[in-house]
Enzyme design. Structure first.
Site, PDB file in Angstrom:
ATOM      1  N   CYS A  41       0.843  -1.204   0.000  1.00  0.00           N
ATOM      2  CA  CYS A  41       0.000   0.000   0.000  1.00  0.00           C
ATOM      3  C   CYS A  41       0.877   1.252   0.000  1.00  0.00           C
ATOM      4  O   CYS A  41       1.972   1.265   0.554  1.00  0.00           O
ATOM      5  CB  CYS A  41      -0.908  -0.005   1.229  1.00  0.00           C
ATOM      6  SG  CYS A  41      -2.056   1.401   1.258  1.00  0.00           S
ATOM      7  N   ASP A  43       0.333   3.892   1.618  1.00  0.00           N
ATOM      8  CA  ASP A  43       0.214   4.553   2.923  1.00  0.00           C
ATOM      9  C   ASP A  43       1.584   5.017   3.441  1.00  0.00           C
ATOM     10  O   ASP A  43       2.529   4.222   3.496  1.00  0.00           O
ATOM     11  CB  ASP A  43      -0.424   3.558   3.908  1.00  0.00           C
ATOM     12  CG  ASP A  43      -0.859   4.221   5.207  1.00  0.00           C
ATOM     13  OD1 ASP A  43      -0.008   4.877   5.849  1.00  0.00           O
ATOM     14  OD2 ASP A  43      -2.038   4.081   5.570  1.00  0.00           O
ATOM     15  N   ARG A  45       2.671   5.510   6.272  1.00  0.00           N
ATOM     16  CA  ARG A  45       3.157   4.866   7.503  1.00  0.00           C
ATOM     17  C   ARG A  45       3.780   3.504   7.236  1.00  0.00           C
ATOM     18  O   ARG A  45       4.475   2.952   8.088  1.00  0.00           O
ATOM     19  CB  ARG A  45       1.986   4.694   8.490  1.00  0.00           C
ATOM     20  CG  ARG A  45       1.336   6.008   8.860  1.00  0.00           C
ATOM     21  CD  ARG A  45      -0.015   5.763   9.514  1.00  0.00           C
ATOM     22  NE  ARG A  45      -0.957   5.134   8.588  1.00  0.00           N
ATOM     23  CZ  ARG A  45      -2.200   4.759   8.920  1.00  0.00           C
ATOM     24  NH1 ARG A  45      -2.631   4.932  10.148  1.00  0.00           N
ATOM     25  NH2 ARG A  45      -2.989   4.209   8.024  1.00  0.00           N
ATOM     26  N   HIS A  97      -2.021  -3.962   5.087  1.00  0.00           N
ATOM     27  CA  HIS A  97      -1.765  -3.517   6.465  1.00  0.00           C
ATOM     28  C   HIS A  97      -3.087  -3.230   7.159  1.00  0.00           C
ATOM     29  O   HIS A  97      -4.027  -2.735   6.533  1.00  0.00           O
ATOM     30  CB  HIS A  97      -0.852  -2.285   6.489  1.00  0.00           C
ATOM     31  CG  HIS A  97      -1.467  -1.049   5.922  1.00  0.00           C
ATOM     32  ND1 HIS A  97      -1.999  -0.057   6.708  1.00  0.00           N
ATOM     33  CD2 HIS A  97      -1.687  -0.664   4.639  1.00  0.00           C
ATOM     34  CE1 HIS A  97      -2.497   0.894   5.926  1.00  0.00           C
ATOM     35  NE2 HIS A  97      -2.325   0.558   4.667  1.00  0.00           N
ATOM     36  N   CYS A 100      -6.049   0.010   7.008  1.00  0.00           N
ATOM     37  CA  CYS A 100      -5.776   0.586   5.689  1.00  0.00           C
ATOM     38  C   CYS A 100      -6.922   1.537   5.311  1.00  0.00           C
ATOM     39  O   CYS A 100      -8.088   1.129   5.256  1.00  0.00           O
ATOM     40  CB  CYS A 100      -5.652  -0.532   4.656  1.00  0.00           C
ATOM     41  SG  CYS A 100      -5.352   0.053   2.975  1.00  0.00           S
TER      42      CYS A 100
HETATM   43 CO    CO Z   1      -3.393   1.225   3.028  1.00  0.00          CO
END
Ligand code: CO
Length: 208
Positions: A41, A43, A45, A97, A100
């Site tokens: 992903c 993302d 983080r 994750h 998400c």
């Molecule tokens: Co995500």
């Protein structure tokens, strides 16, 4: 975070790398031979290389919203083709994750414009596994189980490609479904039993 700091950080990083090996960048420029394709992903983080503890050159990385492998997405399909048939990776990982935002957005009814068709692929995962998901009462548990099932379905999408089917036959390439627990930092192998999942569907998806 001041964006100009990034260039200072870069200078510092170059110094650290060269202190360990004065030929470091010269060697990097010679080419890549990664063993793993990682699809994760976007993302901010989920810092893929950092959480796996791998060095530059070790993992070929593709990231998008909610680690999707849509069959008609030219981007991810090109990445799979290049990594599997040209770089000859031996492992393909789809890593989701928990918590998400992409999966969360797919579970809600808001109109998100261009994101609608992208996230609809996740709604399809929900529909495929509705019986199991509807039995989960806790919303957080349901959300995180959908994240795991989405990883599973994206792995199946990886296996539907002719490049991957050929590599499985010829050199035992392995597909892995992982999830990263954002609350603990732990990387979890979902140990998906692909033989069981694929038993009933490979007659449909087989490409020889
Ligand atoms: Co995500």
């Amino acid at each position: 975070m001041n964006i100009t700091n990034i260039f200072e950080n870069n200078k510092k990083w170059i110094g650290e790398r060269l202190a360990g090996d004065s030929e470091y960048f010269k060697n990097l420029s010679k080419g890549q031979n990664p063993q793993i394709l990682y699809i994760g992903c976007s993302d901010s983080r989920v810092s893929s290389e950092e959480l796996m503890g791998v060095e530059p050159g070790e993992v070929f990385v593709h990231r998008n919203i909610a680690n999707m492998v849509p069959n008609t997405d030219l981007n991810v399909m090109s990445v799979i083709n290049f990594a599997v048939s040209h770089l000859k990776v031996n492992h393909v990982v789809v890593c989701g994750h928990y918590y998400c935002g992409g999966v969360k957005a797919a579970m809600q009814s808001a109109d998100l414009g261009i994101l609608n068709p992208w996230l609809r692929n996740i709604r399809d995962v929900y529909r495929l596994h509705r019986k199991e998901l509807d039995l989960i009462e806790c919303e957080d548990d349901k959300y995180n189980r959908l994240i795991e099932l989405n990883v599973q379905e994206q792995c199946v999408n990886v296996i539907k490609t002719s490049d991957v089917q050929k590599a499985i036959r010829e050199r035992q390439l392995t597909v892995h479904g992982w999830v990263w627990d954002i609350q603990t930092g732990k990387l979890i192998d979902l140990k998906i039993d692909f033989d069981k999942i694929l038993k009933n569907i490979m007659e449909i998806y087989r490409i020889s």
